[in-house]
Enzyme design. Structure first.
Site: not given
Ligand code: IMP
Length: 428
Positions: A42, A225
């Site tokens: 991230h 994801q």
């Protein structure tokens, strides 16, 4: 009463969830990761500074927030400790702000080895995993051969457990893959070292979260994801091994589903995918290259170039419905600024038949020919826009079309990688 908001990716990951979580985190007390592991990456930009987080919730970049690694996460202690050290070196202390569930499963060195060996052995059928041991760790969890953090914390039990586990794992490593066996003594020492350093962060996160709910604290659940990589609803077998979708948030935290107030989906204005698997709207051409370069579409975990293509409305409708997304945030609008004409896939044609629903069969998907709707590009810099009305008409039309095609309200759009580069709608 604090809100519990779940943020999930609705494509094949890399939708820009890090930025959205970071932008929202300041109004939540607790930020929780519930699935996946160090396969995630991230990315958050704060001014000129870039942070890439693999295991620690992105909320750690906001002062005073409590970050929880839930029971559903596959925790690689090596990676977690490295991440803690990197943050501390950059002046961000995690002490007292990070807790790790004692029920979470540990990604062991043999999981990473087996992940890489297995994927390589599949040759033409390989998944193209991140090699972070995610599949083998979750497989062991399901087969009841996993090691949980709670067991890693107890030296005597750990020794016995490792001996039994390695007996089998070493057979697999040597006999199936011709690799070197692991030494039980060395692995024990390694795990004891991890346990010592992680001990201050480990606790039973279930009562902690239950108490927070009772006290009316606000909780942000950070998905990793994307829904199309979900083990149930994604493009199986080209998926990851966790429940990426909304249901996974309850399973991976112990928070009952009826305590999740709202689901916000993150959607990139185009599609990307890293690794193998069907991708009907892929543009293996100049358009795809433009999207990749402008969108800096290279894996934040592996550095692999991502495959890029037009927005797939069929996959998105499917993801919106299985996740119950109340609304969406669209990222990557500035990337599309480069293109004069834009397309969104609204249906597939398979053997001459029109298909509106996302098929389960990868064979069908590999034959799917996208039916596109075309849109005018805006070809201008939208990075300064802060309200929907600031956007050029063509960009507004594009967002309205996304909304119409997937059936979820667009509540925000990202117009650049930084915290404040957000076009806001009502309610957020
Ligand atoms: P694994 O999760 O490492 O087992 O990889 C399985 C598939 O999911 C591969 O196609 C990976 O490229 C993909 N994948 C896993 N994590 C991410 C992610 O965070 N972003 C994008 N793709 C991912």
């Amino acid at each position: 009463m604090g809100e519990t908001l779940l943020v999930v990716g609705l494509q094949w990951g890399d939708e820009g969830k890090g930025q959205i979580i970071d932008a929202l985190a300041d109004r939540f007390d607790i930020i929780v990761r519930f699935q996946g592991g160090a396969n995630a990456g991230h990315t958050v930009y704060i001014g000129q500074e870039k942070f890439v987080l693999h295991l620690i919730p992105s909320g750690i970049l906001r002062a005073g927030k409590l970050c929880v690694i839930g029971n559903g996460v596959a925790v690689d202690p090596e990676c977690l400790l490295e991440e803690i050290d990197t943050l501390q070196k950059r002046g961000l202390s995690v002490d007292g702000r990070l807790v790790v569930s004692d029920r979470a499963h540990v990604v062991m060195p043999y999981h990473k080895m087996l992940d890489q060996l297995h994927d390589a052995a599949l040759r033409t059928r390989k998944i193209g995993t991140t090699g972070r041991g995610i599949g083998p760790c979750y497989a062991d969890k399901a087969a009841r051969n996993g090691l949980r953090i709670v067991e890693m914390m107890q030296p005597d039990a750990l020794k016995r457990r490792l001996k039994a586990l390695l007996e089998v794992k070493n057979k697999e490593l040597t006999l199936v893959y011709g690799a070197q066996p692991l030494d039980v003594g060395e692995l024990y020492k390694l795990c004891c070292g991890y346990a010592e350093r992680l001990r201050p962060f480990v606790c039973d996160t279930l009562p902690l979260l239950q108490k927070a709910l009772k006290e009316g604290k606000s909780i942000l659940l950070e998905g990793a994801q994307g829904a199309m990589l979900d083990i149930e609803f994604g493009t199986y077998p080209y998926v990851t091994s966790s429940n990426v979708s909304t249901g996974g948030a309850s399973v991976g935290t112990g928070m009952p589903p009826n305590r999740i107030d709202r689901v916000l989906g993150v959607v990139k204005a185009y599609c990307s995918r890293v690794g193998e698997g069907p991708f009907p709207t892929e543009q293996d051409n100049e358009t795809g290259r433009t999207l990749r370069e402008r969108g800096r579409e290279y894996g934040s975990t592996t550095g692999r170039p991502r495959r890029c293509g037009w927005l797939d409305g069929v996959a998105l409708r499917h993801a919106v419905s299985v996740n119950g997304a109340d609304s969406i945030v669209v990222t990557g609008m500035t990337v599309l600024s480069a293109l004069p004409k834009l397309k969104i896939c609204v249906a597939y044609k398979v053997d001459g038949n029109r298909l509106e629903n996302f098929p389960a069969d990868p064979e069908v998907l590999s034959k799917a020919v996208p039916v596109y709707e075309e849109f005018e590009g805006w070809q201008s810099d939208v990075s300064g826009a802060r309200t929907l009305e600031d956007l050029p008409r063509a960009a507004q039309d594009y967002l309205r079309a996304v909304e119409h095609i997937c059936g979820a309200h667009v509540e925000m759009a990202a117009v650049g990688p930084e915290r404040e580069q957000m076009v806001r709608h009502a309610h957020v």
